[in-house]
Structures are given as C-alpha cells and as structure tokens.
Design an enzyme around this catalytic site. Structure first.
Site, PDB file in Angstrom:
ATOM      1  N   PHE A   1      51.527  25.606  -5.535  1.00 26.05           N
ATOM      2  CA  PHE A   1      50.776  24.739  -4.911  1.00 26.05           C
ATOM      3  C   PHE A   1      51.037  23.525  -4.806  1.00 26.05           C
ATOM      4  CE2 PHE A   1      48.435  28.862  -6.986  1.00 26.05           C
ATOM      5  CZ  PHE A   1      48.341  29.282  -5.835  1.00 26.05           C
TER       6      PHE A   1
ATOM      7  N   PRO B   1      50.191  29.298 -13.167  1.00 30.09           N
ATOM      8  CA  PRO B   1      51.249  28.248 -12.785  1.00 30.09           C
ATOM      9  C   PRO B   1      51.129  27.525 -11.449  1.00 30.09           C
ATOM     10  CG  PRO B   1      52.007  30.319 -13.725  1.00 30.09           C
ATOM     11  CD  PRO B   1      50.562  30.417 -13.693  1.00 30.09           C
ATOM     12  N   CYS B   2      51.039  26.322 -11.458  1.00 31.40           N
ATOM     13  CA  CYS B   2      50.779  25.717 -10.047  1.00 31.40           C
ATOM     14  C   CYS B   2      51.993  25.190  -9.311  1.00 31.40           C
ATOM     15  CB  CYS B   2      50.151  24.480 -10.718  1.00 31.40           C
ATOM     16  SG  CYS B   2      50.992  23.139 -11.552  1.00 31.40           S
ATOM     17  N   GLN B   3      53.081  25.536  -9.646  1.00 32.65           N
ATOM     18  CA  GLN B   3      54.293  24.971  -8.836  1.00 32.65           C
ATOM     19  C   GLN B   3      54.212  25.321  -7.324  1.00 32.65           C
ATOM     20  OE1 GLN B   3      54.430  26.544 -11.673  1.00 32.65           O
ATOM     21  NE2 GLN B   3      55.976  25.312 -12.900  1.00 32.65           N
TER      22      GLN B   3
ATOM     23  N   ASN C   1      44.121  23.236 -12.268  1.00 32.65           N
ATOM     24  CA  ASN C   1      45.322  23.361 -11.396  1.00 32.65           C
ATOM     25  C   ASN C   1      45.557  22.140 -10.632  1.00 32.65           C
ATOM     26  OD1 ASN C   1      47.595  24.994  -9.683  1.00 32.65           O
ATOM     27  ND2 ASN C   1      46.348  26.538 -10.866  1.00 32.65           N
TER      28      ASN C   1
END
Length: 371
Positions: free
Chosen positions: A96, A92-94, A132
């Site tokens: 970053f 999950p990239c939120q 990502n």
C-alpha cells in the site's frame, strides 16, 4: 509518560489490558504498548529474524507463524480470563506504500488485513488497534475491515498522524485505527500526549562519530556503510538539507542528468540537525537511497542511529551478542517497525479510554443502586 493522561489512567482501578501483537516485527509496537502500561503477552510474525529482538527486549513470547495459518485458539490461551483483551497489529504495508507504484490486488499481502479481521471475528477482543501506511485508507479492503468491526459492535476511530508531532524524531505519516466494544474511542492528541517534536540533533547528536564503513567497538549496531570514491566526493559536496542539484555536474548521476530524473531530488541528501529526520525506510543505511546522509560526518547514518530515529531505546538489542550484524536484515527490521513512541501513544490512548469507560460504568452502577 509524565503527564496528566498517565495520572488519569492510574486513577481508577480496573481490569488490566492484555495484548497479542500480530505482524509484530522487531517489537516496535509491543515496546511502545508496554511503555504505556499494556501487558503484551505474545508477538506473531512470519520472519524468523524478528524473534531475537522481539523476545530479548520484551517480556513476551514469540510465535513464528503466518497469520493465514493462525487459529484463534493459539492466541486465546495467552490472554487472562479477567482481563481486557487487545488484538493489535500492522499488516505488511509495502503493497500500500506510495513507494510501490505497482501494487495490485494480486499481491498476497493485500489480503492479510482480512486475515486480521478474521481473527477479530473469532477472538472477539474488547479492543483492536491497527497501524499502517496512509494509502491504505483509499482501498476497499480497508473499508471492508472497518465495516466488519462496526458490524460486530465496535466503535471505530481512525486518522492519519504525523509521528513527529508526538515526539518521534522523524517525519512519518501513519494511519492509526482504534476500535472498542467499551464505547466511543479516540487517539490522544499531541497536546494530550505531552511530548514535543524532537530534532535529529536531540536524538543522535551525542552518538560517537564514525568514519564511513566502520563500526563502534562498544556497539556493533552503531555501524555505517562504506562509500565508493564517487559517493565520498558526493557526500563531501552535500550540504545539510540540500540535494544533488547542489553538486558540480561531474558528480551528478547520469540518470539525474536526464529530464526524467530531475524531479527526484530526495536522494543523496544530508539530514539537518534542527529538524526531524525524513521517513526511515528499509534502505536508510545507504547514502544514495534517500536523505540519509549524516548532517556533519561524511557517511550515511548508522543502524543504531536509524533505530533511535525510529524511537527505539539506544540499547535495544537486534542481534545476539557476538553475532555478525547483517546491515540489510537489520535495516529491514528497523525500517519496517512501528515507531516505539507511536506504539506508546496508541497504548496510552487505549488505557485512557479504558479508564474513562470504567469510571462511566461505575457511575452508572451507582445511579442504578440509588434509584
């Protein structure tokens, strides 16, 4: 993919590549890998909403489980003994993302990349890929992830790519990492992949027209949000590629009239036909959430249009037949997905690498026998 790379992949018989996709979401990465020729056996995600689209569109199983609780043995059984093992995933990239200005190491998602790293240690796959947001490259957790791969004998390559250059009809910058125990590896260039940039018109220009707040009877996903009276006036005053600065002052939101709001023009905008779309977010179905207005029609883009701009096939199934479509839930799945075409680029790069490594090993064996 009809180009020289694809022909090269099939030129040398070798072991098949089998994959497990961690953080699989609705299946964007898996679908792309499969299109390239990778046999994806399992997808893992913690979100139950992912299960139907993942299983319905991909010949793979789905495991509803947190990666933090996942054991390597649960993945190992899905590989084939004589195959090449690939472990893939997009943590999950939120946390970053550039949209998240409050991300800190206290965010639990920050450390999911290290859980990915743990599973690499335990499984020791031949190949690893991770996708990502670009901002991850600035973080210590990414440096630790790369150092661990290199310490375990992997050749590692990573770079930030603009998905539009590979044929995704969307401006989307992503960090792509490839790692291999078979030797040096690299991502195919756009020229090697052989697909040109695509425009919004090429992607969604042939879809049936809609009015705001309606859906198409033959495709429940081709539905768009309703607009308030003020937002209908705003979209009618918007031109493709323009901003709310083009509107009469009475239509401008109060927050944008303040000096602090004048630097945020990238909301309440229409897309343009002749360019790729802006980055699809989880809120792309809302006119006020970005440049997500349809280029011609007085509405935000539909869920189906957002999925196509993420390079999902036009018939990709996100809900069960007859099931009510929840815009927020499906929008999240689509916005969070790895673009299918980027998954195909990654898969083609890995298979091209395996083909070259196989030929190199074959030539080496022949030389040894002749000596």
């Amino acid at each position: 993919m009809k180009n020289g790379i694809q022909a090269n992949i099939g030129a040398t018989p070798g072991r098949k590549v089998y994959a497990v996709d961690l953080f699989c979401g609705a299946g964007g990465l898996t679908h792309g890998l499969v299109k390239a020729g990778v046999d994806v056996r399992l997808g893992v995600d913690i979100d139950p909403a992912c299960e139907h689209p993942y299983v319905a569109n991909n010949n793979a199983r789905f495991l509803l489980k947190s990666v933090e609780e996942l054991e390597a043995s649960e993945l190992e059984r899905h590989y084939r003994k004589n195959g090449i093992k690939l472990l893939a995933g997009c943590a999950p990239c939120q946390t970053f993302s550039t949209y998240n200005q409050k991300a800190t190491e206290s965010d639990k998602r920050w450390w999911l990349l290290l859980q990915f790293s743990r599973l690499v240690d335990e499984l020791s796959p031949d190949l690893v890929t991770m996708e990502n947001v670009p901002r991850l490259i600035e973080q210590n957790v990414f440096d630790e992830f790369v150092a661990n791969l290199e310490g375990n004998g992997y050749s590692v390559a990573y770079r930030v790519v603009n998905c539009a250059e590979y044929g995704v009809p969307q401006q989307r910058n992503r960090l792509v990492l490839l790692a291999s125990k078979l030797g040096p590896i690299s991502l195919l260039t756009p020229e090697q992949f052989g697909k040109r940039p695509r425009t919004v018109k090429e992607a969604i220009g042939n879809l049936p027209p809609l009015s705001a707040g309606t859906s198409h009877p033959k495709d429940p996903l081709h539905q768009c949000s309703a607009l308030s009276e003020i937002n209908m006036r705003r979209i009618k005053a918007s031109r493709p590629g323009g901003t709310w600065r083009d509107w009469p002052r009475e239509l401008v939101a109060d927050c944008h009239k303040k000096s602090s709001g004048k630097t945020y023009p990238s909301v309440y905008g229409r897309m343009t036909w002749d360019d790729p779309a802006p980055t699809m977010t989880t809120q792309f179905f809302g006119f006020g959430n970005g440049r997500f207005g349809h280029p011609e029609q007085d509405r935000a883009i539909s869920l189906r249009e957002g999925a196509i701009l993420q390079s999902f096939p036009p018939d990709y199934e996100f809900t069960r037949p007859g099931e009510q479509v929840c815009q927020k839930s499906i929008g999240r799945l689509i916005g969070n997905a790895v673009p299918v075409t980027l998954g195909e680029v990654i898969g083609a790069s890995l298979l091209s690498h395996v083909s070259e490594a196989t030929k190199k090993a074959y030539r080496s064996r022949r030389r040894s026998r002749s000596q």
